[in-house]
Design an enzyme around this catalytic site. Structure first.
Site, PDB file in Angstrom:
ATOM      1  N   CYS A 230      38.880  33.520  46.129  1.00 62.28           N
ATOM      2  CA  CYS A 230      38.105  34.549  45.424  1.00 62.28           C
ATOM      3  C   CYS A 230      37.792  34.148  44.001  1.00 62.28           C
ATOM      4  O   CYS A 230      36.793  34.564  43.432  1.00 62.28           O
ATOM      5  CB  CYS A 230      38.886  35.851  45.427  1.00 62.28           C
ATOM      6  SG  CYS A 230      40.503  35.685  44.662  1.00 62.28           S
TER       7      CYS A 230
ATOM      8  N   LYS B 234      48.950  45.118  56.993  1.00 62.73           N
ATOM      9  CA  LYS B 234      47.949  44.795  58.012  1.00 62.73           C
ATOM     10  C   LYS B 234      47.340  43.464  57.580  1.00 62.73           C
ATOM     11  O   LYS B 234      46.478  43.403  56.718  1.00 62.73           O
ATOM     12  CB  LYS B 234      46.874  45.895  58.047  1.00 62.73           C
ATOM     13  CG  LYS B 234      46.251  46.117  59.410  1.00 62.73           C
ATOM     14  CD  LYS B 234      45.438  44.948  59.932  1.00 62.73           C
ATOM     15  CE  LYS B 234      44.061  44.892  59.336  1.00 62.73           C
ATOM     16  NZ  LYS B 234      43.379  43.617  59.633  1.00 62.73           N
TER      17      LYS B 234
ATOM     18  N   GLU C 299      28.184  36.600  47.008  1.00 60.28           N
ATOM     19  CA  GLU C 299      29.365  35.764  47.256  1.00 60.28           C
ATOM     20  C   GLU C 299      29.226  35.091  48.620  1.00 60.28           C
ATOM     21  O   GLU C 299      29.023  35.764  49.624  1.00 60.28           O
ATOM     22  CB  GLU C 299      30.621  36.634  47.239  1.00 60.28           C
ATOM     23  CG  GLU C 299      31.893  35.835  47.440  1.00 60.28           C
ATOM     24  CD  GLU C 299      33.126  36.713  47.622  1.00 60.28           C
ATOM     25  OE1 GLU C 299      33.093  37.631  48.463  1.00 60.28           O
ATOM     26  OE2 GLU C 299      34.126  36.469  46.925  1.00 60.28           O
TER      27      GLU C 299
ATOM     28  N   GLU D  59      41.570  44.317  44.914  1.00 60.29           N
ATOM     29  CA  GLU D  59      41.218  42.978  44.421  1.00 60.29           C
ATOM     30  C   GLU D  59      40.128  42.453  45.326  1.00 60.29           C
ATOM     31  O   GLU D  59      40.367  42.141  46.495  1.00 60.29           O
ATOM     32  CB  GLU D  59      42.448  42.078  44.426  1.00 60.29           C
ATOM     33  CG  GLU D  59      43.457  42.539  43.387  1.00 60.29           C
ATOM     34  CD  GLU D  59      44.794  41.815  43.434  1.00 60.29           C
ATOM     35  OE1 GLU D  59      45.001  41.004  44.351  1.00 60.29           O
ATOM     36  OE2 GLU D  59      45.628  42.085  42.561  1.00 60.29           O
TER      37      GLU D  59
HETATM   38  N1  LIG Z   1      40.172  39.527  44.055  1.00 53.77           N
HETATM   39  C1  LIG Z   1      41.072  38.879  44.758  1.00 53.77           C
HETATM   40  O1  LIG Z   1      42.214  38.711  44.353  1.00 53.77           O
HETATM   41  C2  LIG Z   1      40.714  38.305  46.099  1.00 53.77           C
HETATM   42  C3  LIG Z   1      41.588  37.387  46.674  1.00 53.77           C
HETATM   43  C4  LIG Z   1      41.268  36.838  47.923  1.00 53.77           C
HETATM   44  C5  LIG Z   1      40.115  37.224  48.580  1.00 53.77           C
HETATM   45  N2  LIG Z   1      39.282  38.116  47.997  1.00 53.77           N
HETATM   46  C6  LIG Z   1      38.048  38.492  48.682  1.00 53.77           C
HETATM   47  O2  LIG Z   1      38.299  38.661  50.073  1.00 53.77           O
HETATM   48  C7  LIG Z   1      37.138  38.342  50.832  1.00 53.77           C
HETATM   49  C8  LIG Z   1      37.515  37.434  51.984  1.00 53.77           C
HETATM   50  O3  LIG Z   1      38.499  38.016  52.764  1.00 53.77           O
HETATM   51  P1  LIG Z   1      38.197  38.825  54.101  1.00 53.77           P
HETATM   52  O4  LIG Z   1      36.921  38.348  54.709  1.00 53.77           O
HETATM   53  O5  LIG Z   1      39.440  38.842  54.903  1.00 53.77           O
HETATM   54  O6  LIG Z   1      37.910  40.299  53.547  1.00 53.77           O
HETATM   55  P2  LIG Z   1      37.636  41.599  54.406  1.00 53.77           P
HETATM   56  O7  LIG Z   1      37.302  42.665  53.413  1.00 53.77           O
HETATM   57  O8  LIG Z   1      36.690  41.353  55.509  1.00 53.77           O
HETATM   58  O9  LIG Z   1      39.025  41.915  55.107  1.00 53.77           O
HETATM   59  C9  LIG Z   1      40.207  42.095  54.377  1.00 53.77           C
HETATM   60  C10 LIG Z   1      41.152  42.968  55.176  1.00 53.77           C
HETATM   61  O10 LIG Z   1      40.620  44.278  55.272  1.00 53.77           O
HETATM   62  C11 LIG Z   1      40.667  44.718  56.622  1.00 53.77           C
HETATM   63  N3  LIG Z   1      39.618  45.716  56.810  1.00 53.77           N
HETATM   64  C12 LIG Z   1      38.311  45.500  57.054  1.00 53.77           C
HETATM   65  N4  LIG Z   1      37.646  46.677  57.117  1.00 53.77           N
HETATM   66  C13 LIG Z   1      38.555  47.657  56.904  1.00 53.77           C
HETATM   67  C14 LIG Z   1      38.489  49.084  56.851  1.00 53.77           C
HETATM   68  N5  LIG Z   1      37.356  49.741  57.018  1.00 53.77           N
HETATM   69  N6  LIG Z   1      39.634  49.755  56.608  1.00 53.77           N
HETATM   70  C15 LIG Z   1      40.800  49.103  56.407  1.00 53.77           C
HETATM   71  N7  LIG Z   1      40.918  47.762  56.461  1.00 53.77           N
HETATM   72  C16 LIG Z   1      39.821  47.048  56.695  1.00 53.77           C
HETATM   73  C17 LIG Z   1      40.518  43.439  57.410  1.00 53.77           C
HETATM   74  O11 LIG Z   1      40.936  43.596  58.733  1.00 53.77           O
HETATM   75  C18 LIG Z   1      41.386  42.497  56.600  1.00 53.77           C
HETATM   76  O12 LIG Z   1      42.754  42.649  56.910  1.00 53.77           O
HETATM   77  C19 LIG Z   1      36.189  37.729  49.837  1.00 53.77           C
HETATM   78  O13 LIG Z   1      35.237  38.685  49.443  1.00 53.77           O
HETATM   79  C20 LIG Z   1      37.085  37.375  48.654  1.00 53.77           C
HETATM   80  O14 LIG Z   1      36.436  37.293  47.422  1.00 53.77           O
HETATM   81  C21 LIG Z   1      39.554  38.662  46.782  1.00 53.77           C
HETATM   82  O1  LIG Z   2      41.556  34.058  46.753  1.00 56.96           O
HETATM   83  C1  LIG Z   2      42.021  34.562  45.746  1.00 56.96           C
HETATM   84  C2  LIG Z   2      43.172  34.075  45.097  1.00 56.96           C
HETATM   85  C3  LIG Z   2      43.958  34.943  44.450  1.00 56.96           C
HETATM   86  C4  LIG Z   2      45.119  34.481  43.836  1.00 56.96           C
HETATM   87  C5  LIG Z   2      46.117  35.303  43.487  1.00 56.96           C
HETATM   88  O2  LIG Z   2      46.122  36.598  43.738  1.00 56.96           O
HETATM   89  C6  LIG Z   2      47.274  34.810  42.810  1.00 56.96           C
HETATM   90  O3  LIG Z   2      47.353  33.625  42.453  1.00 56.96           O
HETATM   91  O4  LIG Z   2      48.169  35.611  42.601  1.00 56.96           O
END
Ligand SMILES: NC(=O)c1ccc[n+]([C@@H]2O[C@H](COP(=O)([O-])OP(=O)(O)OC[C@H]3O[C@@H](n4cnc5c(N)ncnc54)[C@H](O)[C@@H]3O)[C@@H](O)[C@H]2O)c1
Ligand SMILES: O=C/C=C/C=C(\O)C(=O)O
Length: 486
Positions: A288, A178, A390, A254
């Site tokens: 992130c 998804k 964040e 993550e």
């Molecule tokens: N730790 C990591 O590796 C990493 C990497 C990239 C981004 N991030 C984090 O992601 C965030 C930004 O991305 P975003 O805004 O797309 O995140 P988000 O949590 O809003 O959405 C991520 C995904 O989850 C889905 N989703 C939302 N609510 C849901 C639910 N209740 N059940 C199932 N799926 C659901 C969304 O449709 C989307 O596909 C930031 O907080 C960032 O730090 C973390």
């Molecule tokens: O936004 C977050 C970036 C994550 C990066 C990775 O998961 C990667 O480099 O594998």
């Protein structure tokens, strides 16, 4: 006008409900296309196709055949590089100059790296003594976990989706992905690549939609999903963990970060400026692992701040296709509203806006895009919301510190624990401080230098579990012990 359909059992299908939503380009807010929103029916069909595929030709492949197939997928992404690049940059607005050397190559590498690493991992074996003197052999045997639900975010759509699909398939699972509602394009395109490479139908499936009461929730609560891997916000991670509790399904999360950068007076100033610039502003701050809190040892505070401001002033905002551009818009108007609310909050909380802080004038053609200025603040207190939450935008706060002990305390004073960057020419200090960081990943004199064999994941509220290298095996396979009495 592009139409983004689901990819189920090797075919592109529309939603039975006929429900679609707009996909817009954040560069100028123009309509790119319509995305089909999956209901329970489409999600159910995708999960059942994935379940059935486990028992089909995919399940019969040897590890070597699977590895070869995943190499083919990587090669095909590289052959269709320009299409992936165009699709990714249209969805996200990010510059070609960045996506062409980060997002798309890593999208391909995520298939080859994990296919190789996992294929070459030895299995565990123990010889056990028994009273009859003949003994027994214990052999660890790994089987695929089953159907993996992959829930992906919008900031690095292809990279972060394949980072999970690569190891999942390398381990013999099938997946239902998804993608984020903001960025459906490259995940949809990957379906074509799977078919072109002869990946059997049902192995890779895609359903589009939102989170709550939509495709995300329907997928994570589907009883035939065996495990859920997620990248996104911490609060969404909590919802997914709750969904996974029913039926006791495993999760890999993550999540968010509020990552510190620590700049010691004995650093190479130019290296520290270059790295901190990237860590705060690349991908318009939507990484992130990015740095939103920068701590600088007092003797070099003024010099560091001055150099950062000079470099921010040089960032080149522009269309993705502009070869000079190294800074694009945020992903959406909605995300821009969130980031701008923090820009206002910073001022209310008493920040000095050193540079930026508003909306740039991009000219008539681009002014409807999700542009914001790259921004640096100073002067906030350690308990300000802008320091604790964040933001996920192109901004950072820079604060002086006086001792190693103080900066370790400040850096760790957060609910998150994803990454940290330390800038110093003293290797003993680097190790001492790195070992005390409450974070899953610590970079010394670098940032986002990624070796796919290493563990990746977050401490505290930044996540649960580790992926990368062989660490993903714990999540993507079931380890069975076979005990053979001799
Ligand atoms: N730790 C990591 O590796 C990493 C990497 C990239 C981004 N991030 C984090 O992601 C965030 C930004 O991305 P975003 O805004 O797309 O995140 P988000 O949590 O809003 O959405 C991520 C995904 O989850 C889905 N989703 C939302 N609510 C849901 C639910 N209740 N059940 C199932 N799926 C659901 C969304 O449709 C989307 O596909 C930031 O907080 C960032 O730090 C973390
Ligand atoms: O936004 C977050 C970036 C994550 C990066 C990775 O998961 C990667 O480099 O594998």
């Amino acid at each position: 006008m592009t139409e983004f359909k689901h990819f189920i059992n090797g075919e592109y299908v529309a939603s039975r409900s006929g429900k679609t939503f707009d996909n817009r380009c954040p560069v100028d807010n123009r309509l790119i296309g319509q995305v089909h929103e999956a209901g329970r029916d489409e999600v159910d069909a995708a999960v059942k196709a994935a379940k059935a595929a486990l028992k089909g030709p995919w399940g019969q492949l040897t590890q070597a055949q699977r590895t070869a197939l995943l190499h083919k997928v990587a090669d095909r992404i590289n052959e269709r590089f320009d299409e992936f690049l165009e699709a990714e940059c249209r969805d996200t607005g990010k510059p070609y100059s960045i996506a062409s050397h980060i997002d798309i190559p890593r999208g391909a590498a995520n298939f080859t790296a994990f296919a190789e690493t996992l294929a070459n991992h030895p299995t565990e074996g123990f010889r056990l003594d028994t009273p009859d003197g003949k003994g027994a052999l214990n052999v660890g045997h790994r089987t695929p976990k089953g159907v993996i639900a992959v829930i992906a975010p919008w900031n690095l759509p292809l990279l972060l989706m394949t980072w999970k699909v690569g190891p999942a398939l390398a381990c013999g699972n099938t997946v239902v992905v998804k993608p984020s509602e903001e960025t459906p394009a490259t995940t949809t395109l990957l379906g074509e690549v799977m078919n072109e490479c002869g990946v059997p139908p049902g192995v890779f499936n895609v359903v589009h939609g939102f989170g709550p009461d939509s495709a995300g929730e329907f997928l994570t609560s589907h009883p035939l999903v065996d495990a859920i891997t997620f990248t996104g916000e911490t609060r969404t991670g909590e919802a997914i963990m709750k969904a996974a509790a029913v039926g006791l399904r495993n999760i890999s999360l993550e999540c968010g970060g509020k990552n510190p950068g620590i700049v010691f007076a004995d650093c190479d100033l130019e290296k520290a400026v270059e790295g901190t610039m990237r860590s705060a502003f690349v991908n318009c701050g939507q990484v992130c692992l990015g740095t939103e809190r920068v701590y600088v040892e007092r003797p070099i505070f003024d010099a560091f701040l001055a150099r950062m401001k000079e470099e921010v002033a040089k960032l080149k905002l522009g269309r993705p296709q502009d070869p000079q551009a190294n800074f694009g818009p945020l992903v959406s108007q909605e995300h821009r509203d969130k980031v701008l609310s923090y820009y206002r909050l910073a001022v209310e909380e008493g920040a000095t806006v050193e540079i930026g802080g508003g909306i740039p004038d991009m000219g008539a053609e681009l002014n409807d895009g999700a542009w914001v200025e790259p921004t640096i603040w100073t002067g906030l207190s350690d308990d300000a919301r802008v320091i604790r939450e964040e933001i996920f935008g192109p901004c950072c706060h820079i604060r002086p510190f006086d001792s190693e002990e103080e900066v370790i305390r400040l850096a760790n004073d957060t609910d998150y624990g994803l990454a940290a960057a330390i800038w110093t020419e003293s290797s003993s200090r680097a190790v001492r401080v790195a070992e005390q960081m409450e974070a899953g990943i610590v970079w010394v004199n670098s940032w986002f230098l990624r070796d796919l064999r290493t563990a990746f994941g977050g401490a505290k509220q930044s996540g649960i579990g580790r992926e990368g290298g062989v660490h993903g095996l714990e999540f993507y396979t079931e380890l069975k012990n076979i005990c053979i009495k001799l």
